[in-house]
Design a protein around this motif. Structure first.
Motif, PDB file in Angstrom:
ATOM      1  N   ASP A 177       0.856  -1.187   0.000  1.00 40.76           N
ATOM      2  CA  ASP A 177       0.000   0.000   0.000  1.00 40.76           C
ATOM      3  C   ASP A 177       0.893   1.238   0.000  1.00 40.76           C
ATOM      4  O   ASP A 177       1.467   1.620   1.030  1.00 40.76           O
ATOM      5  N   CYS A 178       1.021   1.886  -1.177  1.00 47.58           N
ATOM      6  CA  CYS A 178       1.973   2.997  -1.286  1.00 47.58           C
ATOM      7  C   CYS A 178       1.572   4.190  -0.416  1.00 47.58           C
ATOM      8  O   CYS A 178       2.440   4.907   0.101  1.00 47.58           O
ATOM      9  N   VAL A 179       0.279   4.429  -0.242  1.00 45.01           N
ATOM     10  CA  VAL A 179      -0.153   5.551   0.595  1.00 45.01           C
ATOM     11  C   VAL A 179       0.310   5.341   2.036  1.00 45.01           C
ATOM     12  O   VAL A 179       0.818   6.256   2.692  1.00 45.01           O
ATOM     13  N   ARG A 180       0.163   4.119   2.552  1.00 45.26           N
ATOM     14  CA  ARG A 180       0.652   3.825   3.897  1.00 45.26           C
ATOM     15  C   ARG A 180       2.160   4.023   3.992  1.00 45.26           C
ATOM     16  O   ARG A 180       2.673   4.559   4.995  1.00 45.26           O
ATOM     17  N   HIS A 181       2.880   3.593   2.966  1.00 41.07           N
ATOM     18  CA  HIS A 181       4.343   3.780   2.990  1.00 41.07           C
ATOM     19  C   HIS A 181       4.693   5.265   3.044  1.00 41.07           C
ATOM     20  O   HIS A 181       5.596   5.674   3.787  1.00 41.07           O
TER      21      HIS A 181
END
Length: 524
Positions: free
Chosen positions: A439-443
């Motif tokens: 999940d790129c947003v979480r990263h």
């Protein structure tokens, strides 16, 4: 004009709006003295307009009388409107175009758009009067629009001259000029040098002796120019992620007051880490617009989601179309977009491709190549001279590879000298046991998850080893490499300089906020 013709070496030069022929004959003089295989065309009605004024027949007859004995062997004066003349030129046939007709915004925009299809892929367009902001002159407005995101340089003397690169692959000296435009101190040095040279020539007469005399008085003379170019090239090779300073300034209100130098410093220290866009080319959707503009394209590894389509596109994959459909159905992917595969190799061997292309593209593919150097060499072999390899690459910091160390040039060379054609056990274990969420947003928010702990990691490693054994030396589809934009630019440039890769990084674009990929253009 003489310097540009010498540096660029065009095969066809067209000038729209010639009047008395000063700039046009300067180009012809350079072509004659350098003995270049270039055809030239001056297009004008020789009646004048509201900006140049209206004049009598003597302007044309004086020019024709001077022109014919000197340049008629390779140059033609064409009495015509621009619109009537355009259809007499083939598409993609003009290398150097000088637009100097009516200077209203609508008129110059019309001329540019009307003649755009006639330009070669890496053509240069000159715009005269970019520094005139009075009456209804509008060249400066169009220049601000068309130069954004493209290689360019603007001279301010003599009412202004914009030098615009339509493509992104140019001779070393021309690339140096464009690079100088991105650095405040270099830009001003070049502007000052050519302004003084032009002034001296105008005062003493337009002769080669006058030009040479003027050059001896300049801090930046012809003898110093090659050294200056070398300095620019070294800077281009090491400056890292591409930044379009005008785009960057106009995209963020808090940066609007900054100079070019401060913008570069801000982007390097803060902007890239914040995910600010340094160019619209960081976004896949804009990146693909440029890819589609190429006349012939090979897409590598499209699977069930090709990035480009059309009659000018061919596809290469490790499976044929029927096999891709079966594979997509097996893992629950849509099959509607699976393309016709023109070239197939179960081991990804591009040598089975007999054709050559203006461009190649791969999306989330290059990180799967067991021998990155071998892959780059094979891509270069199917590209035309000057061809480009467009790549969309996952940024390890914002995908499931977060905790796997970034790959290094030592890793690439070790795989190449080992002639690796399938993935190592280390890559299989990393991919199966050391990855985290995707999940790129979480990263981007700093939530990277937690690396696996015993006993789960023990079980996954055990499964990875078994999978590797069961492959019996065959291909297992995992990531071989972990990239960041900065590391990719640095290491591909190093491989090019070492002679292992025929492809050099033309531009590497940073990762955009809340996305997990970056884009790059490699040039043959």
């Amino acid at each position: 004009m003489f310097w540009l013709v010498d540096a660029f070496r065009p095969h066809r030069f067209v000038e729209l709006g010639t009047h008395t022929g000063v700039s046009y004959c300067a180009a012809c003089q350079a072509i004659e003295l350098l003995r270049l295989p270039c055809s030239c065309y001056a297009i004008d009605t020789w009646k004048g307009d509201e900006h140049a004024g209206f004049y009598d027949e003597r302007v044309y007859t004086d020019l024709a009388t001077y022109h014919a004995p000197k340049y008629a062997a390779f140059s033609s004066l064409v009495r015509s409107t621009f619109d009537a003349a355009v259809d007499h030129f083939e598409d993609e046939s003009i290398d150097l175009l000088h637009i100097d007709g009516l200077h209203t915004y609508d008129a110059v925009r019309h001329d540019f758009e009307n003649w755009r299809p006639k330009l070669t892929r890496n053509a240069i367009v000159l715009f005269h009067d970019t520094n005139v902001h009075e009456r209804d002159f509008g060249v400066y407005r169009l220049w601000g629009e068309v130069s954004a995101g493209r290689p360019h340089f603007e001279f301010l003397h003599g009412h202004g001259l914009g030098v615009l690169g339509i493509g992104d692959s140019y001779p070393k000296a021309v690339e140096g000029l464009f690079a100088a435009g991105e650095q405040d101190h270099c830009r001003e040095a070049v502007r000052t040098a050519f302004a003084h040279l032009g002034q001296a020539v105008a005062q003493r007469g337009n002769t080669a002796d006058a030009a040479r005399l003027a050059e001896t008085k300049l801090a930046l003379s012809r003898s110093e120019w090659p050294r200056y170019q070398d300095m620019i090239q070294e800077d281009m090779a090491t400056k890292g992620i591409y930044l379009d300073v005008d785009f960057y300034r106009n995209s963020y209100a808090d940066l609007a007051h900054m100079s070019d130098e401060h913008l570069r410093d801000h982007f390097a220290k803060h902007g890239a880490q914040e995910g600010r866009l340094g160019t619209r080319m960081s976004l896949r959707e804009h990146f693909l617009d440029e890819v589609r503009s190429n006349r012939s394209i090979l897409e590598i590894g499209p699977f069930c989601n090709p990035q480009v389509t059309g009659g000018n596109v061919r596809y290469f994959d490790v499976l044929d179309s029927q096999q891709l459909v079966a594979r997509a159905e097996q893992i629950g992917y849509p099959i509607k977009a699976v393309p016709q595969i023109h070239y197939t190799s179960p081991v990804g061997n591009l040598s089975v491709v007999p054709d050559r292309f203006a461009a190649a593209i791969s999306c989330h593919c290059i990180e799967h190549q067991p021998d990155l150097i071998h892959h780059l060499q094979q891509v270069a072999n199917i590209l035309d001279d000057g061809g480009r390899y467009y790549v969309i690459i996952p940024d390890k910091r914002y995908c499931f590879d977060r905790f796997i160390p970034e790959s290094t040039i030592a890793d690439f060379l070790d795989a190449h000298f080992s002639q690796r054609r399938t993935h190592s056990l280390a890559s299989v274990i990393e991919h199966r046991a050391l990855t985290v969420h995707n999940d790129c947003v979480r990263h981007w928010q700093g939530d990277h998850g937690t690396p696996l702990q015993s006993p789960e990691i023990v079980n996954r490693v055990r499964d990875a080893i078994e999978e590797y054994k069961q492959a019996h030396g065959g291909y297992v589809d995992v990531h071989a490499w972990q990239f960041t934009p900065e590391g990719f630019q640095r290491d591909i440039q190093a491989l090019y300089e070492l002679g292992y890769s025929p492809l050099r990084p033309l531009r590497v674009h940073g990762t955009s906020h809340n996305r997990n990929e970056f884009t790059a253009i490699l040039s043959r």
